[in-house]
Design a protein around this motif. Structure first.
Motif, PDB file in Angstrom:
ATOM      1  N   PHE A   1       0.723  -1.047   0.577  1.00 13.83           N
ATOM      2  CA  PHE A   1      -0.219  -0.228   0.032  1.00 13.83           C
ATOM      3  C   PHE A   1       1.226   1.540   0.077  1.00 13.83           C
ATOM      4  CE2 PHE A   1      -3.147  -2.799   1.595  1.00 13.83           C
ATOM      5  CZ  PHE A   1      -4.152  -2.923   0.474  1.00 13.83           C
TER       6      PHE A   1
ATOM      7  N   TYR B   1       1.562   2.191  -3.587  1.00 15.01           N
ATOM      8  CA  TYR B   1       0.424   2.505  -4.433  1.00 15.01           C
ATOM      9  C   TYR B   1      -0.322   3.983  -3.767  1.00 15.01           C
ATOM     10  CZ  TYR B   1      -0.702  -1.570  -7.313  1.00 15.01           C
ATOM     11  OH  TYR B   1      -0.507  -2.827  -8.541  1.00 15.01           O
TER      12      TYR B   1
ATOM     13  N   GLN C   1       0.031   5.688  -9.292  1.00 21.91           N
ATOM     14  CA  GLN C   1      -1.702   5.293  -9.892  1.00 21.91           C
ATOM     15  C   GLN C   1      -1.424   6.447 -11.249  1.00 21.91           C
ATOM     16  OE1 GLN C   1      -3.771   4.208  -8.373  1.00 21.91           O
ATOM     17  NE2 GLN C   1      -2.830   4.037  -6.548  1.00 21.91           N
TER      18      GLN C   1
ATOM     19  N   MET D   1      -0.569   3.946 -14.180  1.00 20.69           N
ATOM     20  CA  MET D   1      -1.778   3.293 -14.128  1.00 20.69           C
ATOM     21  C   MET D   1      -2.630   3.914 -15.427  1.00 20.69           C
ATOM     22  SD  MET D   1      -2.489   0.876 -10.988  1.00 20.69           S
ATOM     23  CE  MET D   1      -2.708   1.751 -10.516  1.00 20.69           C
TER      24      MET D   1
ATOM     25  N   ARG E   1      -5.342   0.147 -20.974  1.00 18.62           N
ATOM     26  CA  ARG E   1      -6.107   0.124 -19.997  1.00 18.62           C
ATOM     27  C   ARG E   1      -6.995   1.379 -19.436  1.00 18.62           C
ATOM     28  NH1 ARG E   1      -5.722   0.743 -13.473  1.00 18.62           N
ATOM     29  NH2 ARG E   1      -6.037   2.689 -14.472  1.00 18.62           N
TER      30      ARG E   1
ATOM     31  N   GLY F   1     -10.617  -1.115  -3.984  1.00 20.36           N
ATOM     32  CA  GLY F   1      -9.178  -0.310  -4.638  1.00 20.36           C
ATOM     33  C   GLY F   1      -9.207   0.667  -5.725  1.00 20.36           C
ATOM     34  N   ALA F   2      -9.845   1.567  -5.263  1.00 16.73           N
ATOM     35  CA  ALA F   2      -9.951   3.077  -5.720  1.00 16.73           C
ATOM     36  C   ALA F   2      -9.187   3.853  -6.396  1.00 16.73           C
ATOM     37  CB  ALA F   2     -11.636   3.701  -5.519  1.00 16.73           C
TER      38      ALA F   2
ATOM     39  N   ILE G   1      -9.936   7.478 -10.456  1.00 13.71           N
ATOM     40  CA  ILE G   1     -10.644   6.909 -12.437  1.00 13.71           C
ATOM     41  C   ILE G   1     -11.720   5.963 -12.107  1.00 13.71           C
ATOM     42  CG2 ILE G   1      -9.159   5.202 -12.666  1.00 13.71           C
ATOM     43  CD1 ILE G   1     -10.444   8.614 -14.532  1.00 13.71           C
TER      44      ILE G   1
ATOM     45  N   GLU H   1     -10.389   2.257  -1.187  1.00  9.79           N
ATOM     46  CA  GLU H   1      -9.423   1.988  -1.551  1.00  9.79           C
ATOM     47  C   GLU H   1      -8.396   2.165   0.340  1.00  9.79           C
ATOM     48  OE1 GLU H   1      -6.587   2.258  -4.092  1.00  9.79           O
ATOM     49  OE2 GLU H   1      -5.452   2.407  -2.183  1.00  9.79           O
ATOM     50  N   ALA H   2      -7.275   1.477   0.538  1.00  7.72           N
ATOM     51  CA  ALA H   2      -6.583   0.739   1.553  1.00  7.72           C
ATOM     52  C   ALA H   2      -5.301   1.927   1.465  1.00  7.72           C
ATOM     53  CB  ALA H   2      -6.163  -0.572   1.710  1.00  7.72           C
TER      54      ALA H   2
ATOM     55  N   ALA I   1     -10.293   2.016   3.463  1.00  6.17           N
ATOM     56  CA  ALA I   1     -10.465   0.873   4.237  1.00  6.17           C
ATOM     57  C   ALA I   1      -9.899  -0.601   3.398  1.00  6.17           C
ATOM     58  CB  ALA I   1     -11.270   0.079   5.165  1.00  6.17           C
ATOM     59  N   LYS I   2      -9.279  -1.510   4.096  1.00  5.68           N
ATOM     60  CA  LYS I   2      -8.973  -2.765   3.115  1.00  5.68           C
ATOM     61  C   LYS I   2     -10.548  -3.099   2.637  1.00  5.68           C
ATOM     62  CE  LYS I   2      -5.260  -5.880   3.731  1.00  5.68           C
ATOM     63  NZ  LYS I   2      -4.889  -6.616   4.440  1.00  5.68           N
ATOM     64  N   ILE I   3     -10.700  -3.730   1.336  1.00  2.00           N
ATOM     65  CA  ILE I   3     -12.614  -4.120   1.507  1.00  2.00           C
ATOM     66  C   ILE I   3     -12.825  -5.470   2.807  1.00  2.00           C
ATOM     67  CG2 ILE I   3     -11.120  -5.783  -0.184  1.00  2.00           C
ATOM     68  CD1 ILE I   3     -14.620  -4.247  -0.827  1.00  2.00           C
ATOM     69  N   GLU I   4     -11.637  -5.716   2.687  1.00  2.00           N
ATOM     70  CA  GLU I   4     -11.702  -7.113   4.009  1.00  2.00           C
ATOM     71  C   GLU I   4     -11.891  -6.799   5.099  1.00  2.00           C
ATOM     72  OE1 GLU I   4      -9.023  -6.589   1.494  1.00  2.00           O
ATOM     73  OE2 GLU I   4      -9.227  -8.688   0.493  1.00  2.00           O
TER      74      GLU I   4
ATOM     75  N   MET J   1      -4.081  -9.673  -5.680  1.00  3.22           N
ATOM     76  CA  MET J   1      -5.588  -8.603  -5.851  1.00  3.22           C
ATOM     77  C   MET J   1      -6.566  -8.910  -5.711  1.00  3.22           C
ATOM     78  SD  MET J   1      -6.631  -4.915  -6.439  1.00  3.22           S
ATOM     79  CE  MET J   1      -7.777  -4.003  -5.410  1.00  3.22           C
TER      80      MET J   1
ATOM     81  N   SER K   1      -9.103 -10.032  -3.517  1.00  4.63           N
ATOM     82  CA  SER K   1      -9.991  -8.796  -2.619  1.00  4.63           C
ATOM     83  C   SER K   1     -11.246  -8.832  -3.680  1.00  4.63           C
ATOM     84  CB  SER K   1      -9.557  -7.844  -2.257  1.00  4.63           C
ATOM     85  OG  SER K   1      -7.997  -8.045  -1.776  1.00  4.63           O
TER      86      SER K   1
HETATM   87  N1  SAH Z   1      -8.826   1.828  -9.896  1.00 10.75           N
HETATM   88  C1  SAH Z   1      -7.526   2.474 -10.267  1.00 10.75           C
HETATM   89  C2  SAH Z   1      -6.340   2.054  -9.353  1.00 10.75           C
HETATM   90  C3  SAH Z   1      -6.402  -0.051  -9.884  1.00 10.75           C
HETATM   91  S1  SAH Z   1      -5.111  -0.516  -8.576  1.00 10.75           S
HETATM   92  C4  SAH Z   1      -7.000   2.394 -11.258  1.00 10.75           C
HETATM   93  O1  SAH Z   1      -7.956   1.660 -11.580  1.00 10.75           O
HETATM   94  O2  SAH Z   1      -6.373   2.959 -11.746  1.00 10.75           O
HETATM   95  C5  SAH Z   1      -5.368  -1.153  -7.109  1.00 10.75           C
HETATM   96  C6  SAH Z   1      -5.436  -0.083  -6.057  1.00 10.75           C
HETATM   97  O3  SAH Z   1      -6.370  -1.108  -5.173  1.00 10.75           O
HETATM   98  C7  SAH Z   1      -4.393  -0.049  -5.247  1.00 10.75           C
HETATM   99  O4  SAH Z   1      -4.497   1.966  -5.160  1.00 10.75           O
HETATM  100  C8  SAH Z   1      -4.491  -0.583  -4.265  1.00 10.75           C
HETATM  101  O5  SAH Z   1      -3.615   0.224  -3.341  1.00 10.75           O
HETATM  102  C9  SAH Z   1      -5.455  -1.234  -4.075  1.00 10.75           C
HETATM  103  N2  SAH Z   1      -5.837  -2.431  -3.562  1.00 10.75           N
HETATM  104  C10 SAH Z   1      -5.384  -3.624  -3.200  1.00 10.75           C
HETATM  105  N3  SAH Z   1      -6.299  -4.458  -2.766  1.00 10.75           N
HETATM  106  C11 SAH Z   1      -6.543  -4.203  -1.845  1.00 10.75           C
HETATM  107  C12 SAH Z   1      -7.460  -3.692  -0.493  1.00 10.75           C
HETATM  108  N4  SAH Z   1      -7.867  -5.912  -0.362  1.00 10.75           N
HETATM  109  N5  SAH Z   1      -8.511  -3.113  -0.515  1.00 10.75           N
HETATM  110  C13 SAH Z   1      -9.174  -1.878  -0.613  1.00 10.75           C
HETATM  111  N6  SAH Z   1      -8.076  -1.698  -1.789  1.00 10.75           N
HETATM  112  C14 SAH Z   1      -6.716  -1.610  -2.530  1.00 10.75           C
END
Ligand code: SAH
Length: 434
Positions: free
Chosen positions: A18, A21, A27, A30, A36, A61-62, A66, A83-84, A116-119, A145, A148
């Motif tokens: 994290f 990211y 970011q 990507m 993509r 994982g926002a 975007i 987003e964690a 937060a983490k989605i989990e 990922m 998740s």
């Molecule tokens: N959605 C964005 C970022 C994709 S990268 C885009 O398309 O540009 C993946 C993102 O997911 C990263 O920012 C990472 O920090 C986040 N992520 C990964 N595992 C996660 C989890 N378990 N819970 C929340 N966020 C997570």
């Protein structure tokens, strides 16, 4: 569960993962992958009526947010952006400023950022109509990922809800690349010297070969170095609407190729594609209002930041055109947010072993002249950028030491006029010079 069968976790890697990211530059990398980002945008906007208009959406994982912004552009009522990493605070800044000075008026009051983490338990998120996410790593599942994403589906998606993307597909293929092989060997050869400042290093030569050849090579390569080009029928399908996190722990991909050329196989290449299909996913429904979008990361497609990956054999395998190459790749999760990859390839089907009965300790020891085995750690990636399609001269298979049969040459001559670029009918030259 005993400790020997326990699934390796990812949590201990969270600070590094994290931390990476949380940085805008990653970011940005990507976002600037135009293949993509524009594929996601098309998939979301073209499915607006079906999956976004007046819907509740979750973005797993926002990151920069975007996909959440695209969801709002497609008419979403509310987007929960989970987003964690520390990037959540930066996204929050952008979202909070919506409406100020006329900026991003369309985003006002539409997005809830959840850092937060989605989990994490008890997140303040209702069940949603649609989930969007970009949980994809090298060879689809590096970074782990996808687990998740599956977790989010199981805990937050309404029955019959939409998943973008809905499927991934993995492609594997035999390749030749004498230069890459020699470069890798050259690194190992360093240890094969009797007097380095007076010290004999050669006791470590074998370990050096194991290490150098155990690193997957990430980078783009010339599609014409493939000994067989896989088709859609060879695709290994990963259905995000049904696959379980348990299934993601241990994946076996069988393959069977017919060599298109005589040459040296230096290893197995891999890449993936993504499908964005509207639901329902449990039955064929050609009537489903919406649009299915596909994106490939293959060597003949437009480049993406995922590139392709190659797994080099320590010993190349000589193959003849029309010969059948058979085998499997077994991918087992490790605790580095990645996978350990075992591959067996054989030209003699009687030598093909059962991947389910693989003995990790003995795997590399048992040898056979018509078989190759290898083990790679997917996270120990090394990079190779030697291929630049912009400067490729007119190319024929033999320039890469791939030889056609007399029949293939005769057939190609019959089918092409003198001025046709006949190197390989499967690709158009323009497709990868641009
Ligand atoms: N959605 C964005 C970022 C994709 S990268 C885009 O398309 O540009 C993946 C993102 O997911 C990263 O920012 C990472 O920090 C986040 N992520 C990964 N595992 C996660 C989890 N378990 N819970 C929340 N966020 C997570």
């Amino acid at each position: 569960m005993s400790s020997s069968t326990a699934i390796p976790g990812v949590e201990h890697r969270d600070p590094q993962y994290f931390g990476y990211y949380a940085m805008l530059q990653h970011q940005q990398n990507m976002l600037q992958d135009n293949v993509r980002t524009s594929t996601y945008r098309s998939a979301i906007l073209l499915n607006a009526p079906k999956s976004f208009q007046s819907k509740t959406v979750m973005d797993v994982g926002a990151g920069s947010g975007i996909l959440s912004y695209f969801a709002v552009q497609a008419g979403a009522d509310k987007v929960y952006a989970v987003e964690a990493s520390g990037m959540a605070k930066k996204m929050q800044k952008l979202v909070k400023a919506a409406g100020e000075n006329g900026k991003n008026q369309f985003l006002k009051d539409k997005i809830e950022v959840i850092n937060a983490k989605i989990e994490d338990p008890d997140l303040p998120i209702p069940k949603v109509d649609t989930i969007v996410s970009e949980p994809i790593g090298v060879l689809l599942f590096h970074e782990r990922m996808l687990e998740s994403y599956i977790y989010a589906r199981d805990h937050y998606l309404k029955p019959g809800g939409a998943l973008y993307p809905s499927h991934g597909g993995i492609y594997l293929a035999p390749f030749t690349d004498a230069t890459l092989w020699s470069e890798t060997m050259a690194k190992a050869r360093f240890w094969d010297q009797p007097s380095f400042y007076g010290v004999d290093l050669s006791a470590l030569y074998k370990d050096a070969r194991d290490e150098m050849f155990g690193m997957p090579v990430v980078g783009h390569f010339d599609p014409r170095s493939l000994i067989t080009t896989p088709t859609f029928l060879d695709r290994y399908d990963v259905n995000f609407s049904t696959i379980t996190t348990k299934e993601m722990q241990d994946i076996t991909i069988p393959f069977k190729w017919t060599a298109n050329y005589t040459g040296l196989m230096h290893g197995v290449a891999g890449w993936f594609d993504l499908t964005f299909a509207p639901p329902p996913y449990d039955q064929p429904n050609p009537e489903a209002a919406g649009t299915t979008i596909e994106m490939s990361t293959g060597p003949a497609a437009d480049r993406t930041h995922w590139q392709q990956v190659r797994f080099l054999f320590k010993e190349p395998l000589a193959v003849n055109a029309t010969q059948v190459i058979e085998g499997w790749m077994r991918c087992i999760v490790n605790d580095m947010r990645s996978y350990t990859i075992y591959v067996e390839v054989t030209l003699d089907s009687t030598q093909l072993s059962d991947p389910a009965k693989m003995d990790k300790e003995q795997f590399l020891i048992a040898n056979h002249p018509l078989r190759r085995r290898g083990v790679w750690e997917l996270h120990e990636q090394t990079y190779n950028y030697s291929f630049n399609p912009g400067y490729m001269p007119e190319h024929q298979p033999e320039y890469s030491c791939l030889y056609q049969t007399e029949e293939q040459i005769d057939a190609a001559t019959k089918n092409s006029s003198a001025d046709t670029k006949s190197f390989d009918a499967m690709y158009s030259y323009d497709e990868f010079v641009n």
